[in-house]
Every structure is written in C-alpha cells, then in structure tokens.
Motif scaffolding. Sequence first.
Motif, PDB file in Angstrom:
ATOM      1  N   GLY A   1      45.976  -9.687 -12.817  1.00 18.42           N
ATOM      2  CA  GLY A   1      45.111 -10.321 -11.813  1.00 18.42           C
ATOM      3  C   GLY A   1      43.926  -9.466 -11.434  1.00 18.42           C
ATOM      4  N   TYR A   2      43.529  -8.541 -12.304  1.00 14.20           N
ATOM      5  CA  TYR A   2      42.554  -7.521 -11.926  1.00 14.20           C
ATOM      6  C   TYR A   2      41.159  -8.086 -11.676  1.00 14.20           C
ATOM      7  N   THR A   3      40.601  -7.806 -10.503  1.00 13.87           N
ATOM      8  CA  THR A   3      39.190  -8.077 -10.223  1.00 13.87           C
ATOM      9  C   THR A   3      38.743  -7.111  -9.133  1.00 13.87           C
ATOM     10  N   ARG A   4      37.466  -6.803  -9.078  1.00 14.30           N
ATOM     11  CA  ARG A   4      36.976  -5.916  -8.029  1.00 14.30           C
ATOM     12  C   ARG A   4      35.912  -6.597  -7.167  1.00 14.30           C
ATOM     13  N   ARG A   5      35.690  -7.882  -7.362  1.00 15.62           N
ATOM     14  CA  ARG A   5      34.573  -8.517  -6.648  1.00 15.62           C
ATOM     15  C   ARG A   5      34.737  -8.459  -5.138  1.00 15.62           C
ATOM     16  N   ARG A   6      35.978  -8.609  -4.638  1.00 13.47           N
ATOM     17  CA  ARG A   6      36.173  -8.569  -3.188  1.00 13.47           C
ATOM     18  C   ARG A   6      36.179  -7.156  -2.644  1.00 13.47           C
ATOM     19  N   LEU A   7      36.501  -6.193  -3.491  1.00 13.10           N
ATOM     20  CA  LEU A   7      36.672  -4.822  -3.001  1.00 13.10           C
ATOM     21  C   LEU A   7      35.425  -3.968  -3.199  1.00 13.10           C
ATOM     22  N   VAL A   8      34.473  -4.477  -3.962  1.00  8.86           N
ATOM     23  CA  VAL A   8      33.198  -3.760  -4.128  1.00  8.86           C
ATOM     24  C   VAL A   8      32.114  -4.681  -3.568  1.00  8.86           C
ATOM     25  N   PRO A   9      31.840  -4.555  -2.257  1.00 13.19           N
ATOM     26  CA  PRO A   9      30.935  -5.512  -1.611  1.00 13.19           C
ATOM     27  C   PRO A   9      29.566  -5.616  -2.278  1.00 13.19           C
ATOM     28  N   CYS A  10      29.083  -4.522  -2.866  1.00  7.61           N
ATOM     29  CA  CYS A  10      27.746  -4.521  -3.482  1.00  7.61           C
ATOM     30  C   CYS A  10      27.844  -4.734  -4.996  1.00  7.61           C
ATOM     31  N   PHE A  11      28.867  -5.449  -5.458  1.00 13.71           N
ATOM     32  CA  PHE A  11      29.217  -5.517  -6.879  1.00 13.71           C
ATOM     33  C   PHE A  11      28.005  -5.767  -7.795  1.00 13.71           C
ATOM     34  N   ASP A  12      27.221  -6.795  -7.499  1.00 13.08           N
ATOM     35  CA  ASP A  12      26.151  -7.171  -8.439  1.00 13.08           C
ATOM     36  C   ASP A  12      25.048  -6.100  -8.501  1.00 13.08           C
ATOM     37  N   GLY A  13      24.658  -5.592  -7.317  1.00  8.74           N
ATOM     38  CA  GLY A  13      23.622  -4.552  -7.299  1.00  8.74           C
ATOM     39  C   GLY A  13      24.089  -3.268  -7.972  1.00  8.74           C
ATOM     40  N   PHE A  14      25.339  -2.949  -7.752  1.00  8.24           N
ATOM     41  CA  PHE A  14      25.943  -1.721  -8.264  1.00  8.24           C
ATOM     42  C   PHE A  14      26.009  -1.750  -9.795  1.00  8.24           C
ATOM     43  N   TYR A  15      26.594  -2.814 -10.339  1.00  4.52           N
ATOM     44  CA  TYR A  15      26.677  -2.915 -11.801  1.00  4.52           C
ATOM     45  C   TYR A  15      25.289  -3.159 -12.403  1.00  4.52           C
ATOM     46  N   GLY A  16      24.448  -3.892 -11.658  1.00  2.00           N
ATOM     47  CA  GLY A  16      23.087  -4.137 -12.152  1.00  2.00           C
ATOM     48  C   GLY A  16      22.312  -2.826 -12.284  1.00  2.00           C
ATOM     49  N   ALA A  17      22.531  -1.922 -11.326  1.00  6.14           N
ATOM     50  CA  ALA A  17      21.848  -0.619 -11.380  1.00  6.14           C
ATOM     51  C   ALA A  17      22.308   0.168 -12.609  1.00  6.14           C
ATOM     52  N   ALA A  18      23.576   0.045 -12.945  1.00  8.24           N
ATOM     53  CA  ALA A  18      24.084   0.750 -14.132  1.00  8.24           C
ATOM     54  C   ALA A  18      23.382   0.219 -15.387  1.00  8.24           C
ATOM     55  N   LEU A  19      23.217  -1.102 -15.435  1.00  6.78           N
ATOM     56  CA  LEU A  19      22.534  -1.682 -16.609  1.00  6.78           C
ATOM     57  C   LEU A  19      21.084  -1.211 -16.668  1.00  6.78           C
ATOM     58  N   ARG A  20      20.420  -1.170 -15.514  1.00  5.65           N
ATOM     59  CA  ARG A  20      19.017  -0.719 -15.500  1.00  5.65           C
ATOM     60  C   ARG A  20      18.900   0.729 -15.949  1.00  5.65           C
ATOM     61  N   ALA A  21      19.851   1.552 -15.515  1.00  3.37           N
ATOM     62  CA  ALA A  21      19.757   2.983 -15.834  1.00  3.37           C
ATOM     63  C   ALA A  21      19.899   3.237 -17.333  1.00  3.37           C
ATOM     64  N   LEU A  22      20.479   2.288 -18.058  1.00  3.24           N
ATOM     65  CA  LEU A  22      20.588   2.473 -19.511  1.00  3.24           C
ATOM     66  C   LEU A  22      19.216   2.521 -20.159  1.00  3.24           C
ATOM     67  N   GLU A  23      18.200   2.032 -19.428  1.00  5.85           N
ATOM     68  CA  GLU A  23      16.838   2.120 -19.953  1.00  5.85           C
ATOM     69  C   GLU A  23      16.427   3.573 -20.191  1.00  5.85           C
ATOM     70  N   LEU A  24      17.096   4.503 -19.477  1.00  4.13           N
ATOM     71  CA  LEU A  24      16.811   5.927 -19.704  1.00  4.13           C
ATOM     72  C   LEU A  24      17.075   6.328 -21.150  1.00  4.13           C
TER      73      LEU A  24
ATOM     74  N   GLY B   1      37.104   4.643 -19.055  1.00  2.07           N
ATOM     75  CA  GLY B   1      37.847   3.912 -18.024  1.00  2.07           C
ATOM     76  C   GLY B   1      37.459   2.444 -18.042  1.00  2.07           C
ATOM     77  N   THR B   2      37.562   1.856 -19.223  1.00  2.00           N
ATOM     78  CA  THR B   2      37.087   0.483 -19.454  1.00  2.00           C
ATOM     79  C   THR B   2      37.758  -0.534 -18.552  1.00  2.00           C
ATOM     80  N   GLY B   3      39.026  -0.297 -18.183  1.00  2.85           N
ATOM     81  CA  GLY B   3      39.748  -1.309 -17.418  1.00  2.85           C
ATOM     82  C   GLY B   3      39.806  -2.603 -18.209  1.00  2.85           C
ATOM     83  N   THR B   4      39.581  -3.720 -17.514  1.00  2.00           N
ATOM     84  CA  THR B   4      39.593  -5.010 -18.207  1.00  2.00           C
ATOM     85  C   THR B   4      38.219  -5.352 -18.789  1.00  2.00           C
TER      86      THR B   4
END
Length: 225
Positions: A15-38, A51-54
């Motif tokens: 039942g793994y999900t983090r959407r409720r437990l990481v309130p800033c989920f979209d901005g947080f993961y979105g920032a990771a995607l943007r940083a790959l531009e480096l 630590g791939t998780g699901t």
Amino acid sequence: MTNATTTMFNAEAAGYTRRRLVPCFDGFYGAALRALELAAPGPLRAVLDLGTGTGALAAMVADAHADARLTLLDGAPAMIEKAAATLGPRAAAVFVQDFADQLPAGPFDAIVSALAIHHLDDAAKASLYARAHDVLRPGGVLVNAEQVLGATPALDALLRRWHEREARALGATDEGWAAAAERMRHDRCATADAQLEMLRAAGFEDVAVHFADGRFAMLAGRRPG
Ligand SMILES: C[S@@+](CC[C@H](N)C(=O)[O-])C[C@H]1O[C@@H](n2cnc3c(N)ncnc32)[C@H](O)[C@@H]1O
C-alpha cells in the motif's frame, strides 16, 4: 542484506504511497527533476536511483528523459519488484542490496535518490556520497530529495508539528500518522547544511539546496569534469 529499516519498508510495499506524508510532494519531486538539468549537456542515459522504493522518482525520471535507463537499488525486495514492474524495459538493472555494499560500477550520468539516505547515520551518509561521486561520470550529477533535520532543536520541533498538521490536512488519519511517527523513529536525519558539507567533502562542486519546504529539502552537486 536487510536491516530494520528495509525490513519495515518491505512489509509495507503493497500500500506504499507518500502523497499524504510529503505535503510538498509535487514541488519536491519536481525540483529533483529540474536539478537533473545540471547534468546537461547531452541526453541522460545511465541513471542510478538509490533507495528506489516502489519507483516514484525513478518513473518520473524515466518519463522525463526518453533515453534514460534506470539502475534500481534498494534493500527491500518487495518494494523494488514493484518499481521494476512499473519501469519495465526502462529499468537497466535491479540491485537488491544495502547502501553499505559496493555500488554498481557505472559510470552514471546522474544519481538520484528520494527520501532514502536519511535512514543512514551521518558516517554512512558521508560514505555513500563519496562512493556515489566515484561511480558518476565526470560532470555527472547527484540529486537527493531528502527529509532533513531542522537547523536547531527548537526549529526541528516546529517543523515536526508543521509536518503533522499538513499531513492531517491532506487526509492522514490518526492511525496513518501514528504509523508514520513509528517509521520516523528509524530516521537519522541531518541538516541540509551538514549534507552540503558532506557533498563538498566527497568532491562534488555546484553543491546547493534547490528546494526546501519544512522538513523536505532537495540537495544536488556535480562531479567536476
Ligand atoms: C521512502 S522509501 C523510497 C522512496 C522512493 N525513492 C520514492 O521516490 O518513492 C525509502 C527506501 O529506502 C530503502 N532503504 C532505506 N535504507 C536502506 C539501506 N540501508 N540500504 C538499501 N535501501 C535502503 C528502503 O527499503 C525504502 O524502499
């Protein structure tokens, strides 16, 4: 090799999900995607996910980079099996192993991680960052979207209260929050500043926090070259 943390994650894979437990989920993961531009110039091909998780972050990276082939690494087999099923042929390899074990050889264009490295104590974090640096290609980037410690005990207590309030506002129940609090007893969070220092000591440059919201911060650095 399993430990108390990976055994715990293994048991909750279904039942793994983090959407409720990481309130800033979209901005947080979105920032990771943007940083790959480096890691530009050039398309991102070989990417290691620590630590791939699901597979939430791995799938986002694969969706954003058509040429990317993900090497998945996690100590919890039930979690990583779900990730491998989601990624299909976009998963280049799957490693069920502990972060303390030798990393896949690379060289990788990028190494990503989300909400995983804070399970290690500080010496193990520093060791992992140093070994990650060594399996990146010159110019390759490390991107870590992470749960961090507040800068002082008083700030950390405040961030914990905010975290609970925001998770409940997103629908976390008493039971859900109690389970999260129990899991978080396994956390070994370090401040963002302490981890920037670890990244510099490991040899990274262009080390910075690209996103921060409450207990969540996205750190990145680039191997020189
Ligand atoms: C919060 S989950 C992963 C979230 C995932 N990256 C995502 O984006 O949804 C943390 C993962 O780190 C793994 N992990 C924690 N400590 C580990 C260790 N010492 N070695 C290998 N994996 C570990 C756990 O098994 C778990 O699957």
